[in-house]
Design an enzyme around this catalytic site. Sequence first.
Site, PDB file in Angstrom:
ATOM      1  N   GLY A   1       0.846  -1.201   0.000  1.00  0.00           N
ATOM      2  CA  GLY A   1       0.000   0.000   0.000  1.00  0.00           C
ATOM      3  C   GLY A   1       0.871   1.237   0.000  1.00  0.00           C
ATOM      4  O   GLY A   1       1.378   1.630   1.053  1.00  0.00           O
TER       5      GLY A   1
ATOM      6  N   LYS B   1     -10.843   4.609  19.100  1.00  0.00           N
ATOM      7  CA  LYS B   1     -10.590   5.301  17.818  1.00  0.00           C
ATOM      8  C   LYS B   1     -11.761   5.067  16.878  1.00  0.00           C
ATOM      9  O   LYS B   1     -12.203   5.988  16.173  1.00  0.00           O
ATOM     10  CB  LYS B   1      -9.278   4.789  17.220  1.00  0.00           C
ATOM     11  CG  LYS B   1      -8.911   5.402  15.879  1.00  0.00           C
ATOM     12  CD  LYS B   1      -7.742   6.335  16.015  1.00  0.00           C
ATOM     13  CE  LYS B   1      -7.456   7.234  14.827  1.00  0.00           C
ATOM     14  NZ  LYS B   1      -7.455   6.670  13.523  1.00  0.00           N
TER      15      LYS B   1
ATOM     16  N   ASN C   1     -15.836  11.302  11.068  1.00  0.00           N
ATOM     17  CA  ASN C   1     -15.447  11.219   9.644  1.00  0.00           C
ATOM     18  C   ASN C   1     -16.590  11.466   8.663  1.00  0.00           C
ATOM     19  O   ASN C   1     -16.460  12.270   7.737  1.00  0.00           O
ATOM     20  CB  ASN C   1     -14.754   9.887   9.359  1.00  0.00           C
ATOM     21  CG  ASN C   1     -13.385   9.818  10.020  1.00  0.00           C
ATOM     22  OD1 ASN C   1     -13.229  10.266  11.149  1.00  0.00           O
ATOM     23  ND2 ASN C   1     -12.410   9.274   9.338  1.00  0.00           N
TER      24      ASN C   1
ATOM     25  N   GLY D   1       0.228   4.438  -0.436  1.00  0.00           N
ATOM     26  CA  GLY D   1      -0.457   5.715  -0.245  1.00  0.00           C
ATOM     27  C   GLY D   1       0.372   6.568   0.711  1.00  0.00           C
ATOM     28  O   GLY D   1       1.560   6.303   0.942  1.00  0.00           O
TER      29      GLY D   1
ATOM     30  N   GLY E   1       1.750   4.573   3.736  1.00  0.00           N
ATOM     31  CA  GLY E   1       2.784   3.638   3.296  1.00  0.00           C
ATOM     32  C   GLY E   1       4.081   4.374   2.996  1.00  0.00           C
ATOM     33  O   GLY E   1       5.170   3.953   3.401  1.00  0.00           O
TER      34      GLY E   1
HETATM   35  O1  PAF Z   1      -9.558   9.581   9.899  1.00  0.00           O
HETATM   36  C1  PAF Z   1      -9.050  10.663  10.243  1.00  0.00           C
HETATM   37  O2  PAF Z   1      -8.829  11.600   9.483  1.00  0.00           O
HETATM   38  C2  PAF Z   1      -8.620  10.834  11.693  1.00  0.00           C
HETATM   39  O3  PAF Z   1      -8.691   9.587  12.311  1.00  0.00           O
HETATM   40  C3  PAF Z   1      -9.389  11.898  12.482  1.00  0.00           C
HETATM   41  C4  PAF Z   1      -9.432  11.558  13.937  1.00  0.00           C
HETATM   42  C5  PAF Z   1     -10.777  12.122  11.968  1.00  0.00           C
HETATM   43  C6  PAF Z   1      -8.598  13.172  12.420  1.00  0.00           C
HETATM   44  O4  PAF Z   1      -8.448  13.702  11.143  1.00  0.00           O
END
Ligand code: PAF
Length: 350
Positions: free
Chosen positions: A18, A207, A215, A20, A23
């Site tokens: 990967g 997380k 997101n 990206g 990576g």
């Molecule tokens: O996925 C992401 O971009 C990050 O995990 C987060 C916490 C949203 C910060 O940009």
Amino acid sequence: MTLTDKPIPRAAGWHILGAGAMGCLWACAMARQDERQAMGSPQVSLLLRDQEALAGYPGQVICSDMEHPLSIPAVAIAGADDQTPLQIHNLLVTTKAQDTLTAVASVANHLSTTSRIVLLQNGLKIQQQLTRLYGAERVFCVSTSHGAWLKAPFDVVHAGNGDAWLGQLDATGTCSRARLQSLRQLLPAEQLNVHIDHDIGARLWRKLAINCAINALTVIHDCRNGELLQIPEARQSLSRLCDEICKVLQAIPEAPPMGDLWTQVQHVLHVTAANVSSTLQDIRRGRHSEIDHLNGYLCELASAQHMPCPVNRAVLQQMRVLESRAIQAHSPTGSERPRQSSPHRSTDRQ
Ligand code: PAF
């Protein structure tokens, strides 16, 4: 498989699946560490998807942290039945969550029973699946707060210096501690602030919860992370999502207590205020996002517990529409590409 350089002979060597942003960031940090340790040629190689990708590889990776580009060998994967005698001792997988199973399977015949697989995906589902498939002793997970994006192929900007936590699901006892210590020594621990976490599962659950809250909303409101707190409608959705995510996770026996998720989410939004979330980056590039492994996975967990999950489900549905529109808009023919895409092209973690 064609090699642009000799296969890495040492058990300390790394292959990165990967290429990206993540990576490339890790490849550069590893190559820099090799330079410092005067290892001669780098002990890290990129695994590229095919001959075409290999032909387009300039032979070096640029990282905003480094003064000069780093020469890093690359290898093209020929397919699952490839017989080239390449031995992968340590595999760092930086593909998108939804492509990771296929990507690892494509190099499985180059792994031995002692090869280590290190996963750097968002979510938790893929880590659980690969731990079951390849064995709890061989699979490692990294949760990272480093921010990175690709300016151009193989040209990465390290946008936010963060930390990386290394652990194993089902990690118990002194064996796991020893395994983690020895693996950390092979990683660019100082450059990328790699720490050991004996309870990585709990970190990944938290997380996941934070990513489920943030997101998709950054896509729905097409905004940087910090702006979510300024837009009244987004703030309200954030708070409703946090409540529902906590309720669902409370019903999952393996999930740790979430504590005050709303406060944690606000903290992340303040710290990463200027960031464009990884999901919004995908959508802006017309790519499939990891949404099925974030809110999609949360909805699956809720269904398994016979729990309603209306707020997450609504967000997921909105995301699917926006994702499919973005893919269509970026498609040269104007028609949507199939959802199942080949690994290591548009699928690497940005
Ligand atoms: O996925 C992401 O971009 C990050 O995990 C987060 C916490 C949203 C910060 O940009």
